[in-house]
Each structure stands twice: as C-alpha cells, then as structure tokens.
Design an enzyme around this catalytic site. Structure first.
Site, PDB file in Angstrom:
ATOM      1  N   SER A 107       0.838  -1.201   0.000  1.00 15.89           N
ATOM      2  CA  SER A 107       0.000   0.000   0.000  1.00 15.89           C
ATOM      3  C   SER A 107       0.873   1.251   0.000  1.00 15.89           C
ATOM      4  CB  SER A 107      -0.866  -0.008   1.262  1.00 15.89           C
ATOM      5  OG  SER A 107      -1.395   1.276   1.554  1.00 15.89           O
TER       6      SER A 107
ATOM      7  N   TYR B  14      -3.554  -0.009   9.982  1.00 14.04           N
ATOM      8  CA  TYR B  14      -3.380  -0.393   8.574  1.00 14.04           C
ATOM      9  C   TYR B  14      -1.953  -0.091   8.122  1.00 14.04           C
ATOM     10  CZ  TYR B  14      -4.548  -0.555   3.551  1.00 14.04           C
ATOM     11  OH  TYR B  14      -4.603  -0.843   2.198  1.00 14.04           O
TER      12      TYR B  14
END
Ligand code: NAP
Ligand code: GCO
Length: 266
Positions: free
Chosen positions: A147, A160
C-alpha cells in the site's frame, strides 16, 4: 523465440486471496487471461456465489473456497483441497485485507489486533501453507499487496499502516529465506484505487460536490485520477510470470506517481 511467451501463465495454478471482487478479482481475471487456473477465497458465501457467477460471466472457470485467511487450520485445509482438486499452487497473491479508519486514541486494542491479524498475520499464514509445494516444484511466485501506507502514514489508519509496513518487510524476508528455491516474493503497492474499500473516500457530498478526500487524492496524484483495479493487471502478470524471474524482494508501486510527487499547489 516469441518474447511475449515470458508473460504467459499457461498451466500455472494461481491462488488470489480475497478475490471475490475489487483488486483481487481484477488480478485473477488478468491471470486467467494469461492462461492460469484461478483459485480464490473469501469469508462470505454470498460473496463467493456472486464471484463465481461474475467469473463465469467472463468465461473464467474459477475455483472458489470459503476460508478466513486468519484461521490457520482453514488455510491449510484450503491449500490441501486446491492441491488435490486443481494442482500445486505456483502463484500466490496475498490480497485479502481490510482497513479501519479510526483516530488512534479512539481505536481499541482489539480493533488494532484484528487489522494486524488480517492484513499482516494472514499473509504469513497463507505463505507458510503454500511454500512447501513451491519448494517441491522448484519454483514459485508470491505477491503481497502492500500500500501507499507501506511508505506513508496518515491520520486514522495507524493499524493499517503498521500492517502494510510490516507486509513490506515480510515480503523482503520471504525473498531472503526462499530465493535459493527459485521462489520470488515481491509486493505490489497500489495507490488510491476505486474499489469498495475506498468507496467512503469518494462519496458525493450532500450538496453534490466531490468528497474532500477525493479532491485531495486527485491533487496528490500526477495522473490526476484515482486508479482502477484494471491498472494493476499488467504489473500483476509481470510479477507472476517468467518475465520477473530475477526480480525479488521488490515492492512495485502502481500509484500514478503519488510517492514521487509533493502534490499540486492548491
Ligand atoms: P475490498 O474491495 O474490500 O476487497 C477485500 C477482499 O478481501 C474481499 O473479497 C473480502 O471478502 C476479502 N477478505 C477480507 N477479509 C478477509 C479474511 N479475513 N479472509 C478472507 N477474505 C477476506 O478491498 P480492495 O480495495 O480490493 O483491496 C484488496 C487489497 O488491496 C487489500 O489488501 C487492500 O489493503 C489493498 N489495497 C487497496 C487499495 C485501494 O485503494 N483499494 C490500495 C492499496 C492496497 P469477504 O469480506 O467476503 O471475506
Ligand atoms: C485510506 C485508503 C488507503 C488505500 C490504500 C492506499 O484510507 O488511506 O483506504 O489506505 O486503501 O492503502 O495505497
């Protein structure tokens, strides 16, 4: 020699976790088009049934499994079933993942732990289940879906970012530990992609205007648009194919240039 053959996945068995829709579905669709046999999993029977219909509508005979990637026994059973029904897995994409957008001081430890479990512990569990078959076969491709948050932080995504940062380093470690078995482990770091996961960030405002975060991301992206799951198809095929047999431990960012760009002046 037809140089394009090196991008073929003919005869390969691919497992894409969490590929009922979104990024995983697009990657599995690309792999099918490149010749691979497609296996995928998710937690919901409804999502599984819909996904099988969606794959079939595209002419893809996908093998779908209900499996929570955080449950090691379920993962081991799924991998064994795939090896029996389809074949030993050549390509693993650790795609399944969730996000929680909660300010850190409001995030419970349980929320933090659940996200780490799905986005970081599970890729370890699934890779560990798949690696023995790859070692036996003498080759394998593992692709972890990282990510922007593998490199950057932002408010509300502490768990996250911690998970995706860890997944970047797990990628480098699998590369280090299994390269001698001709197993390449790389990551794909998507930018901001229009999927159900980011839908809340793109919702129209009550007055019909675009979401402030939507405008922010477009200003932060040199290509001035959100990515689509289809933008990931080519990079996914590259990292799953013989074309990348000496690419190892690399995170390929498919972000339209976000990580290279300070952002458009307001
Ligand atoms: P999505 O649309 O929310 O899809 C997530 C998929 O994972 C669904 O199929 C979901 O199915 C499955 N899943 C979630 N938890 C699971 C579990 N415990 N066990 C098995 N399956 C599970 O997400 P996406 O946008 O396609 O993202 C896919 C991956 O890309 C994620 O790892 C995400 O972090 C990453 N990513 C996304 C973006 C983006 O902008 N969209 C950017 C960078 C990275 P069920 O709910 O039915 O289980
Ligand atoms: C967010 C987004 C991002 C994307 C992706 C960016 O809330 O910031 O959901 O985290 O999902 O990970 O690469």
């Amino acid at each position: 020699m037809d140089i394009m053959n090196m991008f073929s996945l003919e005869g390969k068995v691919a497992l894409v976790t969490g590929a009922a829709y979104g990024i995983g579905f697009a990657m599995a669709e690309a792999y099918a088009a490149a010749g691979a046999k497609i296996c995928f999993n998710c937690r919901s029977q409804h999502h599984l049934d819909q996904a099988l219909a969606d794959y079939a509508a595209k002419g893809i005979e996908a093998h779908g499994y209900i499996c929570d990637v955080t449950d090691e026994e379920q993962v081991k059973a799924m991998v064994a079933q795939i090896e029996e029904e389809v074949g030993v897995i050549d390509i693993l994409v650790n795609n399944a993942g969730i996000i929680k957008r909660i300010p850190m001081l409001e995030m419970s430890t349980e929320d933090f732990r659940q996200l780490i479990d799905i986005d970081l512990n599970a890729p370890f569990i699934v890779a560990k289940a798949v690696l023995p078959g790859m070692i036996r076969k003498g080759h394998g491709k593992i692709i972890n879906i990282c990510s922007m948050m593998s490199e950057l932080g932002r408010e509300t995504v502490s768990a996250y970012a911690a998970a995706k940062g860890g997944l970047k380093m797990l990628t480098k470690n699998i590369c280090s530990e299994f390269g001698e078995y001709n197993i390449q482990c790389n990551g794909i770091g998507p930018g901001y992609i229009a999927t159900p996961q980011t839908a809340p960030l793109r919702e129209r405002q009550p007055d019909g205007s675009r979401h402030p975060f939507d405008q922010f991301i477009v200003a932060k992206t040199p290509q001035a648009r959100w990515g689509t799951a289809e933008d990931l198809m080519g990079p996914a095929i590259f990292l799953a194919s013989d074309a990348s047999n000496f690419v190892n431990g690399h995170i390929l960012y498919v972000d339209g240039g976000i990580l290279a760009y300070i952002g458009k002046q307001p």
